[in-house]
Design a protein around this motif. Structure first.
Motif, PDB file in Angstrom:
ATOM      1  N   ALA A 108     -52.189   1.991  -2.177  1.00  0.00           N
ATOM      2  CA  ALA A 108     -53.309   2.914  -2.000  1.00  0.00           C
ATOM      3  C   ALA A 108     -53.789   2.921  -0.552  1.00  0.00           C
ATOM      4  O   ALA A 108     -54.097   3.982   0.002  1.00  0.00           O
ATOM      5  CB  ALA A 108     -54.454   2.548  -2.944  1.00  0.00           C
ATOM      6  N   GLU A 109     -53.860   1.768   0.071  1.00  0.00           N
ATOM      7  CA  GLU A 109     -54.356   1.700   1.449  1.00  0.00           C
ATOM      8  C   GLU A 109     -53.311   2.172   2.452  1.00  0.00           C
ATOM      9  O   GLU A 109     -53.592   3.013   3.308  1.00  0.00           O
ATOM     10  CB  GLU A 109     -54.807   0.272   1.769  1.00  0.00           C
ATOM     11  CG  GLU A 109     -55.511   0.146   3.099  1.00  0.00           C
ATOM     12  CD  GLU A 109     -56.830   0.896   3.186  1.00  0.00           C
ATOM     13  OE1 GLU A 109     -57.252   1.188   4.324  1.00  0.00           O
ATOM     14  OE2 GLU A 109     -57.451   1.198   2.155  1.00  0.00           O
ATOM     15  N   GLU A 110     -52.109   1.631   2.379  1.00  0.00           N
ATOM     16  CA  GLU A 110     -51.100   1.908   3.403  1.00  0.00           C
ATOM     17  C   GLU A 110     -50.491   3.306   3.307  1.00  0.00           C
ATOM     18  O   GLU A 110     -50.244   3.939   4.331  1.00  0.00           O
ATOM     19  CB  GLU A 110     -50.007   0.836   3.355  1.00  0.00           C
ATOM     20  CG  GLU A 110     -50.536  -0.536   3.732  1.00  0.00           C
ATOM     21  CD  GLU A 110     -49.484  -1.642   3.733  1.00  0.00           C
ATOM     22  OE1 GLU A 110     -48.275  -1.354   3.873  1.00  0.00           O
ATOM     23  OE2 GLU A 110     -49.878  -2.817   3.588  1.00  0.00           O
ATOM     24  N   ILE A 111     -50.293   3.794   2.091  1.00  0.00           N
ATOM     25  CA  ILE A 111     -49.691   5.123   1.906  1.00  0.00           C
ATOM     26  C   ILE A 111     -50.770   6.192   1.744  1.00  0.00           C
ATOM     27  O   ILE A 111     -50.822   7.152   2.508  1.00  0.00           O
ATOM     28  CB  ILE A 111     -48.746   5.141   0.680  1.00  0.00           C
ATOM     29  CG1 ILE A 111     -47.612   4.109   0.833  1.00  0.00           C
ATOM     30  CG2 ILE A 111     -48.192   6.554   0.444  1.00  0.00           C
ATOM     31  CD1 ILE A 111     -46.629   4.371   1.940  1.00  0.00           C
ATOM     32  N   ASP A 112     -51.623   6.021   0.744  1.00  0.00           N
ATOM     33  CA  ASP A 112     -52.596   7.069   0.418  1.00  0.00           C
ATOM     34  C   ASP A 112     -53.693   7.218   1.466  1.00  0.00           C
ATOM     35  O   ASP A 112     -54.011   8.326   1.876  1.00  0.00           O
ATOM     36  CB  ASP A 112     -53.224   6.809  -0.959  1.00  0.00           C
ATOM     37  CG  ASP A 112     -52.199   6.803  -2.084  1.00  0.00           C
ATOM     38  OD1 ASP A 112     -51.117   7.409  -1.920  1.00  0.00           O
ATOM     39  OD2 ASP A 112     -52.475   6.169  -3.123  1.00  0.00           O
ATOM     40  N   THR A 113     -54.289   6.115   1.905  1.00  0.00           N
ATOM     41  CA  THR A 113     -55.399   6.192   2.857  1.00  0.00           C
ATOM     42  C   THR A 113     -54.918   6.333   4.295  1.00  0.00           C
ATOM     43  O   THR A 113     -55.382   7.201   5.028  1.00  0.00           O
ATOM     44  CB  THR A 113     -56.316   4.957   2.727  1.00  0.00           C
ATOM     45  OG1 THR A 113     -56.837   4.917   1.398  1.00  0.00           O
ATOM     46  CG2 THR A 113     -57.465   5.016   3.728  1.00  0.00           C
ATOM     47  N   MET A 114     -53.990   5.470   4.700  1.00  0.00           N
ATOM     48  CA  MET A 114     -53.565   5.463   6.099  1.00  0.00           C
ATOM     49  C   MET A 114     -52.481   6.499   6.403  1.00  0.00           C
ATOM     50  O   MET A 114     -52.249   6.831   7.567  1.00  0.00           O
ATOM     51  CB  MET A 114     -53.108   4.059   6.495  1.00  0.00           C
ATOM     52  CG  MET A 114     -54.248   3.047   6.407  1.00  0.00           C
ATOM     53  SD  MET A 114     -53.725   1.354   6.737  1.00  0.00           S
ATOM     54  CE  MET A 114     -53.730   1.364   8.520  1.00  0.00           C
ATOM     55  N   GLY A 115     -51.802   6.983   5.373  1.00  0.00           N
ATOM     56  CA  GLY A 115     -50.852   8.078   5.555  1.00  0.00           C
ATOM     57  C   GLY A 115     -49.481   7.711   6.081  1.00  0.00           C
ATOM     58  O   GLY A 115     -48.775   8.564   6.624  1.00  0.00           O
ATOM     59  N   TYR A 116     -49.079   6.468   5.921  1.00  0.00           N
ATOM     60  CA  TYR A 116     -47.731   6.081   6.358  1.00  0.00           C
ATOM     61  C   TYR A 116     -46.684   6.669   5.420  1.00  0.00           C
ATOM     62  O   TYR A 116     -46.982   7.058   4.279  1.00  0.00           O
ATOM     63  CB  TYR A 116     -47.605   4.555   6.400  1.00  0.00           C
ATOM     64  CG  TYR A 116     -48.256   3.941   7.613  1.00  0.00           C
ATOM     65  CD1 TYR A 116     -47.578   3.848   8.820  1.00  0.00           C
ATOM     66  CD2 TYR A 116     -49.554   3.458   7.556  1.00  0.00           C
ATOM     67  CE1 TYR A 116     -48.176   3.292   9.944  1.00  0.00           C
ATOM     68  CE2 TYR A 116     -50.162   2.899   8.661  1.00  0.00           C
ATOM     69  CZ  TYR A 116     -49.466   2.818   9.860  1.00  0.00           C
ATOM     70  OH  TYR A 116     -50.066   2.267  10.958  1.00  0.00           O
ATOM     71  N   LEU A 117     -45.452   6.735   5.901  1.00  0.00           N
ATOM     72  CA  LEU A 117     -44.338   7.255   5.113  1.00  0.00           C
ATOM     73  C   LEU A 117     -44.042   6.368   3.911  1.00  0.00           C
ATOM     74  O   LEU A 117     -44.219   5.147   3.969  1.00  0.00           O
ATOM     75  CB  LEU A 117     -43.072   7.326   5.975  1.00  0.00           C
ATOM     76  CG  LEU A 117     -43.082   8.296   7.145  1.00  0.00           C
ATOM     77  CD1 LEU A 117     -41.797   8.145   7.963  1.00  0.00           C
ATOM     78  CD2 LEU A 117     -43.245   9.727   6.659  1.00  0.00           C
ATOM     79  N   LEU A 118     -43.544   6.980   2.857  1.00  0.00           N
ATOM     80  CA  LEU A 118     -43.065   6.227   1.702  1.00  0.00           C
ATOM     81  C   LEU A 118     -41.768   5.512   2.064  1.00  0.00           C
ATOM     82  O   LEU A 118     -40.914   6.083   2.745  1.00  0.00           O
ATOM     83  CB  LEU A 118     -42.750   7.167   0.540  1.00  0.00           C
ATOM     84  CG  LEU A 118     -43.889   7.862  -0.160  1.00  0.00           C
ATOM     85  CD1 LEU A 118     -43.336   8.839  -1.195  1.00  0.00           C
ATOM     86  CD2 LEU A 118     -44.783   6.859  -0.841  1.00  0.00           C
ATOM     87  N   PRO A 119     -41.604   4.287   1.610  1.00  0.00           N
ATOM     88  CA  PRO A 119     -40.299   3.639   1.795  1.00  0.00           C
ATOM     89  C   PRO A 119     -39.208   4.437   1.087  1.00  0.00           C
ATOM     90  O   PRO A 119     -39.441   5.020   0.019  1.00  0.00           O
ATOM     91  CB  PRO A 119     -40.491   2.264   1.147  1.00  0.00           C
ATOM     92  CG  PRO A 119     -41.960   2.026   1.194  1.00  0.00           C
ATOM     93  CD  PRO A 119     -42.586   3.383   1.007  1.00  0.00           C
ATOM     94  N   TYR A 120     -38.038   4.449   1.669  1.00  0.00           N
ATOM     95  CA  TYR A 120     -36.897   5.197   1.128  1.00  0.00           C
ATOM     96  C   TYR A 120     -36.641   4.836  -0.336  1.00  0.00           C
ATOM     97  O   TYR A 120     -36.698   3.669  -0.729  1.00  0.00           O
ATOM     98  CB  TYR A 120     -35.637   4.880   1.950  1.00  0.00           C
ATOM     99  CG  TYR A 120     -34.403   5.558   1.420  1.00  0.00           C
ATOM    100  CD1 TYR A 120     -34.101   6.857   1.801  1.00  0.00           C
ATOM    101  CD2 TYR A 120     -33.563   4.912   0.521  1.00  0.00           C
ATOM    102  CE1 TYR A 120     -32.988   7.495   1.309  1.00  0.00           C
ATOM    103  CE2 TYR A 120     -32.437   5.551   0.019  1.00  0.00           C
ATOM    104  CZ  TYR A 120     -32.166   6.836   0.415  1.00  0.00           C
ATOM    105  OH  TYR A 120     -31.050   7.474  -0.085  1.00  0.00           O
ATOM    106  N   GLY A 121     -36.335   5.848  -1.138  1.00  0.00           N
ATOM    107  CA  GLY A 121     -35.966   5.637  -2.523  1.00  0.00           C
ATOM    108  C   GLY A 121     -37.112   5.260  -3.438  1.00  0.00           C
ATOM    109  O   GLY A 121     -36.897   4.859  -4.577  1.00  0.00           O
ATOM    110  N   THR A 122     -38.332   5.406  -2.943  1.00  0.00           N
ATOM    111  CA  THR A 122     -39.510   5.002  -3.709  1.00  0.00           C
ATOM    112  C   THR A 122     -40.095   6.194  -4.442  1.00  0.00           C
ATOM    113  O   THR A 122     -40.351   7.228  -3.840  1.00  0.00           O
ATOM    114  CB  THR A 122     -40.569   4.415  -2.761  1.00  0.00           C
ATOM    115  OG1 THR A 122     -39.999   3.326  -2.049  1.00  0.00           O
ATOM    116  CG2 THR A 122     -41.777   3.924  -3.524  1.00  0.00           C
ATOM    117  N   ASP A 123     -40.298   6.030  -5.734  1.00  0.00           N
ATOM    118  CA  ASP A 123     -41.031   7.039  -6.495  1.00  0.00           C
ATOM    119  C   ASP A 123     -42.510   6.803  -6.246  1.00  0.00           C
ATOM    120  O   ASP A 123     -42.944   5.650  -6.099  1.00  0.00           O
ATOM    121  CB  ASP A 123     -40.739   6.902  -7.985  1.00  0.00           C
ATOM    122  CG  ASP A 123     -39.310   7.271  -8.337  1.00  0.00           C
ATOM    123  OD1 ASP A 123     -38.767   8.172  -7.680  1.00  0.00           O
ATOM    124  OD2 ASP A 123     -38.745   6.648  -9.255  1.00  0.00           O
TER     125      ASP A 123
END
Length: 182
Positions: free
Chosen positions: A3-18
């Motif tokens: 939630a913090e690193e992807i959703d809030t901070m907006g970093y890319l999803l790790p490859y192959g991650t749903d």
């Protein structure tokens, strides 16, 4: 962490991650090892492994797991920007991320204790010797304190797609003279 690193901070999803799903393994490791990040056999899909026994850390197991998850998951994110970026920067910024996600735990301060990173000013900022790069968290914290908050870290990782971290940092700070002053 997600939630913090992807959703809030907006970093890319790790490859192959749903969305919302990421592989985490519990793996018995020797004392002194919190965890690690690697890729599956396809050479692209990241996963993290976390030591289930954190009794040696001086923290609660749950707090040790928390900072480890923040740190290691950020490595998986880093792989999306530049898998081959300098290890010192990967570790410094992942250690920085621990405190961004779990500000109240402050596990990173261990690297700044007496006998650790501050006692070796002669060691290069870019040293990669298995411990100094974690103490370089102080550089990441300096950048976020004086050069644009947490967004500078993201912009540096975005720049690492096309250039190494030192050149990216020089550009972000306004050139060689500004970099040296910092």
């Amino acid at each position: 962490v997600w939630a913090e690193e992807i959703d809030t901070m907006g970093y890319l999803l790790p490859y192959g991650t749903d969305p919302g799903l990421f592989t985490v393994y519990l793996e018995d490791m020797q004392n002194g090892l919190y965890g690690y990040t690697s890729v599956e056999r396809d050479g692209k899909t990241a996963y993290i492994a976390i030591n289930p026994d954190m009794g040696w850390t001086g923290r609660t197991t749950e707090d040790a797991w928390r900072v480890t998850a923040a740190h290691e998951f950020f490595h998986a994110i880093q792989f999306e920007y530049d898998y081959w970026e300098a290890s010192w920067w990967m570790e410094a910024s992942s250690t920085w991320m621990e405190d961004e996600v779990y500000d109240d735990i402050n596990d990173y301060e261990y690297y700044l204790d007496e006998g650790q990173w501050p006692d070796y000013p002669e060691v290069s900022m870019v040293a990669e010797n298995g411990w100094h790069e974690y103490g370089q968290v102080i550089w990441a914290r300096y950048l976020t304190t004086f050069y644009g908050g947490r967004d500078i870290e993201k912009s540096l990782w975005e720049a690492c797609v096309d250039q190494d971290i030192l050149d990216a940092t020089k550009d972000a700070l306004g050139g060689q003279d500004a970099f040296e002053a910092a």
